[in-house]
Design a protein around this motif. Structure first.
Motif, short mmCIF file in Angstrom:
data_model
loop_
_atom_site.label_atom_id
_atom_site.label_comp_id
_atom_site.label_asym_id
_atom_site.label_seq_id
_atom_site.Cartn_x
_atom_site.Cartn_y
_atom_site.Cartn_z
N ILE A 337 0.83 -1.21 0.00
CA ILE A 337 0.00 0.00 0.00
C ILE A 337 0.87 1.27 0.00
CG2 ILE A 337 -2.07 -1.03 1.04
CD1 ILE A 337 -0.99 0.07 3.76
N ARG A 338 2.16 1.09 -0.28
CA ARG A 338 3.09 2.23 -0.37
C ARG A 338 3.09 3.09 0.90
NH1 ARG A 338 3.94 -0.37 -4.33
NH2 ARG A 338 3.83 0.22 -6.52
N GLY A 340 5.39 3.05 3.21
CA GLY A 340 6.76 3.49 3.52
C GLY A 340 7.28 3.03 4.87
N GLN A 341 6.52 2.21 5.57
CA GLN A 341 6.99 1.79 6.91
C GLN A 341 8.26 0.95 6.83
OE1 GLN A 341 4.37 0.75 10.01
NE2 GLN A 341 2.59 1.65 9.01
N CYS A 342 8.37 0.16 5.75
CA CYS A 342 9.57 -0.67 5.59
C CYS A 342 10.80 0.21 5.36
CB CYS A 342 9.40 -1.65 4.43
SG CYS A 342 8.97 -0.86 2.89
N SER A 353 10.53 -1.71 -0.12
CA SER A 353 9.31 -1.79 -0.92
C SER A 353 9.67 -1.99 -2.39
CB SER A 353 8.51 -0.50 -0.71
OG SER A 353 7.55 -0.37 -1.72
N CYS A 386 5.97 -4.33 8.00
CA CYS A 386 5.03 -4.26 6.86
C CYS A 386 3.60 -4.63 7.26
CB CYS A 386 5.52 -5.18 5.75
SG CYS A 386 4.38 -5.20 4.35
N PRO A 387 2.65 -3.69 7.14
CA PRO A 387 1.26 -4.01 7.51
C PRO A 387 0.61 -4.97 6.51
CG PRO A 387 1.40 -1.80 6.57
CD PRO A 387 2.80 -2.30 6.69
N SER A 388 1.19 -5.11 5.33
CA SER A 388 0.63 -6.03 4.34
C SER A 388 1.21 -7.45 4.48
CB SER A 388 0.89 -5.51 2.92
OG SER A 388 0.17 -4.34 2.70
#
Ligand code: SF4
Ligand code: SF4
Length: 410
Positions: A337-338, A340-342, A353, A386-388
């Motif tokens: 979802i872009r 940027g947390q990574c 990402s 990563c939330p995904s």
């Protein structure tokens, strides 16, 4: 016991014993096959049962020496002879370290003598003893800093002489105040060594992170710590050199943290190298609810599909989780979802990402050439953030393996 010939980074060792031969605990049983290679020593007194392929922790098969112990033997280490380290020249000192079979015990298993041999044209002014545990759950280094201070300082002295460095720093995370206090009190006056407390955060134990924290120096992309005039050793590696070298003995056992909700008797154990994981777990007791065994720590360790692998030089931890922890983990992977947390999480300032997108497109060469894949030290921070739930670090490991394959095929 099963002693694989490749327990380190570099060329595998070559067996120097034959089937049926009797061996004494501590005796060399395999010789190094080059400079970036180390010998193997018998972890028991007994007989060579066979030399054959064995299943290794990374899932591959590799040559190994199978040994059976003599039940009547005391298993005392009778091999070795005193070595006067003071009289050795630098090259002799490095050769003697190679003879011990020492590799980095923090998990990387890089031959220690190669690290001590500072490349021509470079100078090292500082050695760092890494007293930050590499990963959560692991506690062997903490115990070692409290229990084996004399060996640690002896190892630091050897490393200072071999590298020609002027000072040594022991970097310890602030959450180990007892180790900081004890080592400061025990530091000998005749060694230029200082104990420095660093912030507790993951991955503080990574070489580049610790160099930055202690010396404010950066290792250039694609470079080595020696490019920043530093060499970093795990405290367990230094303590083991300090113990083995004056006795001219080889590495035959190591400290391993065995823990997790699936273990009945968690603790730090001294385990003979070559002991099958199944035997180790029988001794410490597996709970009925145990479902997953990880070799190493929770961030960088590997999940095992078989318990028929031996404990080797690079294994610092065994974690056992139960169904409850496995169920609690998210498994479904969602699209990026872009967010940027990574990127924020990456201590190496990479773009996980973008690297993840390229990995899915199998653009492995591009990842290396333009997105600094090899600066990723696989800390797992990006995948954790990563939330995904994208398995980024697994992608990067695979990409590196594919690049290695491609280069080897040239
Ligand atoms: S694993 Fe992820 S966070 Fe860690 S260094 Fe590699 S890209 Fe960065
Ligand atoms: S943390 Fe995950 S979702 Fe967010 S940008 Fe990185 S890869 Fe995409």
């Amino acid at each position: 016991m099963i002693v694989p010939m490749s327990q380190h980074i570099g060329a595998p060792a070559k067996p120097i014993v034959r089937k049926g031969q009797e061996v004494v605990r501590g005796e060399p049983i395999a010789a190094p096959s080059g400079f970036v290679s180390v010998p193997m020593h018998a972890p028991l007194t007994g007989v060579v049962e066979k030399i054959d392929l064995a299943l290794l922790a990374d899932g591959t098969m590799g040559p190994a020496i199978y040994l059976r112990s003599y039940p009547g033997s005391s298993q005392e280490v009778l091999y070795g002879a005193p070595l006067d380290i003071e009289t050795l020249q630098r090259d002799e000192l490095i050769g003697a370290v190679q003879d011990t079979g020492m590799v980095g015990l923090g998990g990387a298993a890089f031959p220690t003598h190669v690290k001590l041999a500072v490349p021509k044209g470079k100078t090292v002014d500082t050695i760092i003893a890494n007293g930050c545990e590499c990963e959560p759950y692991l506690t062997t280094d903490h115990r070692l800093m409290l229990e084996r201070m004399e060996d640690l300082f002896a190892g630091i002295e050897i490393a200072l002489r071999a590298t020609g460095a002027a000072q040594a720093l022991i970097g310890i995370e602030e959450n180990k105040p007892d180790a900081i206090k004890a080592l400061r009190a025990a530091a000998p006056d005749d060694i230029p060594v200082r104990v420095v407390a660093v912030q507790t955060k993951y991955p503080q134990g990574a070489e580049r992170m610790l160099i930055k924290a202690l010396l404010k120096r950066e290792v250039p992309s694609g470079g080595l710590p020696s490019d920043a005039r530093v060499v970093v050793f795990n405290v367990a590696t230094l303590a083991q050199i300090g113990y083995l070298l004056p006795r001219r003995q080889g590495l035959i056992e190591r400290g391993v943290t065995i823990t997790g909700p699936g273990i009945e008797k968690p603790g730090n154990y001294l385990i003979a190298l070559g002991t099958p994981l199944r035997d180790v777990l029988e001794q410490v007791g597996l709970r009925d609810s145990a479902r997953q065994v990880i070799l190493g720590g929770p961030m960088m360790g590997q999940s095992m599909w078989s318990l028929d692998v031996p404990i080797t030089k690079g294994i610092s931890g065994v974690l056992v989780f139960t169904e409850a922890e496995i169920q609690a983990r998210p498994t479904k992977v969602y699209p990026c979802i872009r967010c940027g947390q990574c990127v924020q999480a990456c201590p190496a300032f990479l773009n996980p990402s973008r690297l993840g997108v390229l990995a899915r497109k199998e653009r492995y060469q591009l990842m290396e050439e333009q997105y600094y894949l090899n600066d990723c030290f696989e800390c797992g921070g990006c995948a954790y953030a990563c939330p995904s739930n994208i398995p980024l670090v697994q992608y990067f490991r695979m990409a590196k393996a594919k690049n290695r394959e491609r280069k080897a095929a040239r």
